[in-house]
Design an enzyme around this catalytic site. Sequence first.
Site, mmCIF file in Angstrom:
data_model
loop_
_atom_site.group_PDB
_atom_site.id
_atom_site.type_symbol
_atom_site.label_atom_id
_atom_site.label_comp_id
_atom_site.label_asym_id
_atom_site.label_seq_id
_atom_site.Cartn_x
_atom_site.Cartn_y
_atom_site.Cartn_z
ATOM 1 N N ASN A 171 0.918 -1.295 0.072
ATOM 2 C CA ASN A 171 -0.010 0.080 0.072
ATOM 3 C C ASN A 171 0.753 1.361 0.130
ATOM 4 O O ASN A 171 0.435 2.304 -0.252
ATOM 5 C CB ASN A 171 -1.105 -0.054 1.276
ATOM 6 C CG ASN A 171 -0.369 -0.175 2.349
ATOM 7 O OD1 ASN A 171 0.830 -0.389 2.528
ATOM 8 N ND2 ASN A 171 -1.149 0.281 3.479
ATOM 9 N N ASP A 232 11.714 -16.510 2.822
ATOM 10 C CA ASP A 232 12.526 -17.222 3.808
ATOM 11 C C ASP A 232 13.975 -17.032 3.705
ATOM 12 O O ASP A 232 14.707 -16.870 4.802
ATOM 13 C CB ASP A 232 12.052 -18.511 4.221
ATOM 14 C CG ASP A 232 10.625 -18.731 4.815
ATOM 15 O OD1 ASP A 232 10.328 -17.690 5.047
ATOM 16 O OD2 ASP A 232 10.185 -19.777 4.962
ATOM 17 N N ASP A 249 0.102 -10.954 8.530
ATOM 18 C CA ASP A 249 0.499 -11.887 9.410
ATOM 19 C C ASP A 249 2.118 -12.653 9.015
ATOM 20 O O ASP A 249 2.620 -13.104 9.893
ATOM 21 C CB ASP A 249 -0.261 -13.248 9.024
ATOM 22 C CG ASP A 249 -1.758 -12.735 9.653
ATOM 23 O OD1 ASP A 249 -1.833 -11.747 10.310
ATOM 24 O OD2 ASP A 249 -2.549 -13.810 9.565
ATOM 25 N N GLY A 251 4.611 -11.236 9.171
ATOM 26 C CA GLY A 251 5.599 -10.631 9.987
ATOM 27 C C GLY A 251 5.488 -11.549 11.395
ATOM 28 O O GLY A 251 6.787 -11.554 11.714
ATOM 29 N N GLU A 266 5.460 -3.901 11.769
ATOM 30 C CA GLU A 266 4.074 -3.042 11.794
ATOM 31 C C GLU A 266 3.236 -3.943 10.930
ATOM 32 O O GLU A 266 3.455 -4.075 9.582
ATOM 33 C CB GLU A 266 4.332 -1.749 11.240
ATOM 34 C CG GLU A 266 3.194 -0.927 11.567
ATOM 35 C CD GLU A 266 2.283 -0.548 10.448
ATOM 36 O OE1 GLU A 266 2.899 0.219 9.592
ATOM 37 O OE2 GLU A 266 1.334 -1.259 10.364
ATOM 38 N N CYS A 300 -3.108 0.376 6.966
ATOM 39 C CA CYS A 300 -3.256 -0.224 8.313
ATOM 40 C C CYS A 300 -3.796 0.747 9.433
ATOM 41 O O CYS A 300 -4.372 0.156 10.250
ATOM 42 C CB CYS A 300 -1.896 -0.668 8.762
ATOM 43 S SG CYS A 300 -0.313 0.556 8.551
ATOM 44 N N THR A 301 -3.883 1.781 9.171
ATOM 45 C CA THR A 301 -4.291 2.881 9.960
ATOM 46 C C THR A 301 -5.622 3.436 9.714
ATOM 47 O O THR A 301 -6.292 4.217 10.255
ATOM 48 C CB THR A 301 -3.299 4.163 10.321
ATOM 49 O OG1 THR A 301 -3.229 4.748 8.888
ATOM 50 C CG2 THR A 301 -2.061 3.930 10.942
HETATM 51 O O1 G3H Z 1 -0.584 1.120 5.967
HETATM 52 C C1 G3H Z 1 0.189 1.435 6.911
HETATM 53 C C2 G3H Z 1 0.674 2.825 6.841
HETATM 54 O O2 G3H Z 1 1.790 2.893 7.957
HETATM 55 C C3 G3H Z 1 -0.439 3.685 7.167
HETATM 56 O O3 G3H Z 1 0.180 5.025 6.898
HETATM 57 O O4 G3H Z 1 -1.422 6.478 8.208
HETATM 58 O O5 G3H Z 1 0.000 7.437 6.520
HETATM 59 O O6 G3H Z 1 -1.783 5.989 5.840
HETATM 60 P P1 G3H Z 1 -0.885 6.494 6.959
#
Ligand code: G3H
Length: 498
Positions: A171, A232, A249, A251, A266, A300-301
Amino acid sequence: MAGNGVFAEIYDGEAEVYRYYAEGEWRKSSSAKSVSIINPTTRKTHFKVQACTQEEVNKVMDAAKVAQKAWARTPLWKRAELLHKAAAILKDHKAPIAHCLVKEIAKPAKDALTEVVRSGDLVSYTAEEGVRILGEGKLLVSDSFPGNERSKYCLSSKIPLGVVLAIPPFNYPVNLAVSKIAPALIAGNALVLKPPTQGAVAALHMIHCFHLAGFPKGLISCVTGKGSEIGDFLTMHPGVNCISFTGGDTGIAISKKAGMIPLQMELGGKDACIVLEDADLDLVAANIVKGGFSYSGQRCTAVKVVLIMDSVADEVVEKVKSKMGKLTVGPPEDDCDITPVVTESSANFIEGLVMDAKEKGATFCQEYRREGNLIWPLLLDHVRPDMRIAWEEPFGPVLPIIRIHSVEEGIHHCNASNFGLQGCVFTSDINKAIMISDAMETGTVQINSAPARGPDHFPFQGLKDSGIGSQGITNSINMMVKVKSTVINLPAPSYTMG
Ligand code: G3H
């Protein structure tokens, strides 16, 4: 354009495959195989990258070891100078890199440009921050610890770890790559990048900007290929001294297999948005839409569950629906708000969550609609904890609302998640906000705004399955160094004169 002009050497036009980067050169893999990158919008192959071999990874690691030794002896100000140069080149070439992001990951055109510019700024800031924090050490004297005289002086400074392996997600294949590359380099490390398949070509263009800046041969490498062949092998490679990974996952699996090396991980989140009765409901609605649906929820956020006091839920749902009605849906080239999700399997997974919620009685605020990888934005009201969407992250434009009857209920749901990345709380009472923030088991809580990683120098970390360690420019630099002490032992205690 991509693969043209200054980027011509990264592309093998005859075979129509992008090269990988090793020992300061753009190379074809001896495997003679490639990996296809499927455009999420057309669902057809758009680019191809080399399928590197384990032998090629070994060579890259050997070269990195040699280059790192010389790089660690390069003055800090010179390392910073090269990073500033790379940042400027990156920004100068934002258009072709952004073009790749549009085609590989269906990032809306304007957001794609923003990602590249943000990345250039991140590299420059890291160079400046590195000069500040790596130029300082500590002096400790022994007589502060019981039983000691003032006979030992301890000088501590920060030294590089060696070779850092960076694995960014699809992303943000540019921004979350440079957030690992720049701290590694300023700290005196060598860097091996394994880009995600979707986003690999944007990453190769970005790496070429570092090449053009003139970094030494072998210091930076970028290997592309199948995770099953080199995944791996890279993460368990004895030449790797640190792994910085962002993704899912995988990670967790990496952290179980990696050796005795520092890890920065993360791994996603289920960011909760807790809404109290006294909140500014227009602000809430705007942030739910921005937080839940920007880049089609593939952050992710992203806001991934709204926990809202029942007494204000109807009003907020109406406001959110009205704003969602204005979201544009379509191809990234048209800069639409909602674009196709990254792969067909992601779209299928999202659909599975939606169907589960349907069977279990969630209220659909819009009709569910999907064409290929394109899923129209969907708000699911009256979601209950027995529905998968209450806990799993769709990573798509589907947002569940759970109505709560007390703040404690909201905090309980947030804390019952395996994830703990970010969360947010909306209230006009700052005292309540602080109490709720303290009670939420997440790495960050945003008060009166949707979760977000940036600005990029802020600490960024997840609790529980959301990660290991902390990111953000300063924390990443500190994570990619080791403290080294030199102790001066005096023959007799020394005290100040007089
Ligand atoms: O997708 C994970 C990113 O660390 C989120 O970054 O909050 O700038 O979209 P962002």
